[in-house]
Write a protein that holds these residues in place. Structure first.
Motif, mmCIF file in Angstrom:
data_model
loop_
_atom_site.group_PDB
_atom_site.id
_atom_site.type_symbol
_atom_site.label_atom_id
_atom_site.label_comp_id
_atom_site.label_asym_id
_atom_site.label_seq_id
_atom_site.Cartn_x
_atom_site.Cartn_y
_atom_site.Cartn_z
ATOM 1 N N GLN A 190 0.817 -1.213 0.000
ATOM 2 C CA GLN A 190 0.000 0.000 0.000
ATOM 3 C C GLN A 190 0.857 1.271 0.000
ATOM 4 O O GLN A 190 0.544 2.250 -0.673
ATOM 5 C CB GLN A 190 -0.935 -0.024 1.215
ATOM 6 C CG GLN A 190 -1.950 1.090 1.207
ATOM 7 C CD GLN A 190 -3.116 0.802 2.111
ATOM 8 O OE1 GLN A 190 -3.844 -0.159 1.913
ATOM 9 N NE2 GLN A 190 -3.303 1.616 3.134
ATOM 10 N N SER A 216 -5.822 3.993 2.193
ATOM 11 C CA SER A 216 -6.614 3.001 2.919
ATOM 12 C C SER A 216 -8.097 3.391 2.951
ATOM 13 O O SER A 216 -8.978 2.553 2.772
ATOM 14 C CB SER A 216 -6.065 2.858 4.343
ATOM 15 O OG SER A 216 -6.767 1.871 5.034
ATOM 16 N N ARG A 249 -9.585 2.768 -0.483
ATOM 17 C CA ARG A 249 -9.826 1.338 -0.708
ATOM 18 C C ARG A 249 -11.083 0.886 0.029
ATOM 19 O O ARG A 249 -11.863 0.081 -0.497
ATOM 20 C CB ARG A 249 -8.614 0.528 -0.255
ATOM 21 C CG ARG A 249 -7.398 0.719 -1.120
ATOM 22 C CD ARG A 249 -6.240 -0.130 -0.645
ATOM 23 N NE ARG A 249 -6.339 -1.455 -1.204
ATOM 24 C CZ ARG A 249 -5.294 -2.162 -1.596
ATOM 25 N NH1 ARG A 249 -4.078 -1.673 -1.516
ATOM 26 N NH2 ARG A 249 -5.449 -3.372 -2.097
#
Length: 198
Positions: A173, A188, A191
């Motif tokens: 990531q 994050s 996502r």
């Protein structure tokens, strides 16, 4: 290299640009290569080192990074079938501007510069293929600018999900965040939003 890997890689190489080299040309190219295995995080080319070899990704994903001030920045990825080299080293034998690092366990083929030059001189089909690969790379730079460098962070992330899903599944990531020029925390959240909308 196994026959299965060779056949798969041959098909990927044929899709790298609009010009499709003959199987015999690809055989000549692949026969001049040596296989290299890299663990995730292993560095293939260090910034500042001279490496005039040509490489092909057979398995895995590698990334290209440089330093933006004191911050490392990922600016490109290479997936199976991608042909690449350090252009500074390959063209003018100068130290590489960027670092090339494996994002996952990867297998690459290395073709020495003198082997490449022999093929360019002796094989017209190979020379045309290399010219078209160079044109495709120039085209890709403009595509990247339109898809990754433009728009909001959300739009840029969705563009990668749509156009390069293999990167989302295999790359850390923090590296994807670096490529998009956003924080890992913000990535994050993006996502999570994408997952909710599925």
């Amino acid at each position: 290299m196994t026959t299965e890997t060779t056949l798969t890689l041959r098909e990927l190489l044929k899709r790298e640009c609009g010009y499709v080299p003959s199987d015999s040309t690809l055989d000549l190219f692949l026969d001049r290569s040596e296989e290299i295995e890299l663990d995730a995080g292993a560095i293939l080319v260090n910034a500042g080192d001279t490496d005039s070899n040509m490489y092909v990704v057979a398995k895995g994903i590698v990334r290209f990074a440089d330093m933006n001030g004191e911050k490392e920045r990922t600016f490109a990825f290479a997936t199976p079938g991608t042909v690449f080299m350090s252009k500074h080293s390959f063209v003018h034998n100068l130290p590489s501007y960027y670092q090339v690092e494996a994002c996952s366990r990867s297998v690459l083929l290395r073709i020495k510069r003198n082997k490449y030059e022999e093929l360019i001189q002796s094989n017209h089909d190979f020379a045309l293929w290399m010219l078209n690969l160079a044109h495709e790379e120039l085209f890709y730079q403009e595509i990247k600018n339109s898809r990754v460098n433009n728009g909001s962070a959300k739009e840029r992330f969705y563009a990668i999900v749509k156009n390069r899903p293999e990167i989302i599944g295999c790359v850390q990531q923090k590296i994807i965040a670096s490529y998009l020029n956003i924080s890992p925390e913000y990535l994050s959240r993006l996502r999570a939003k994408l997952k909710k909308s599925d």
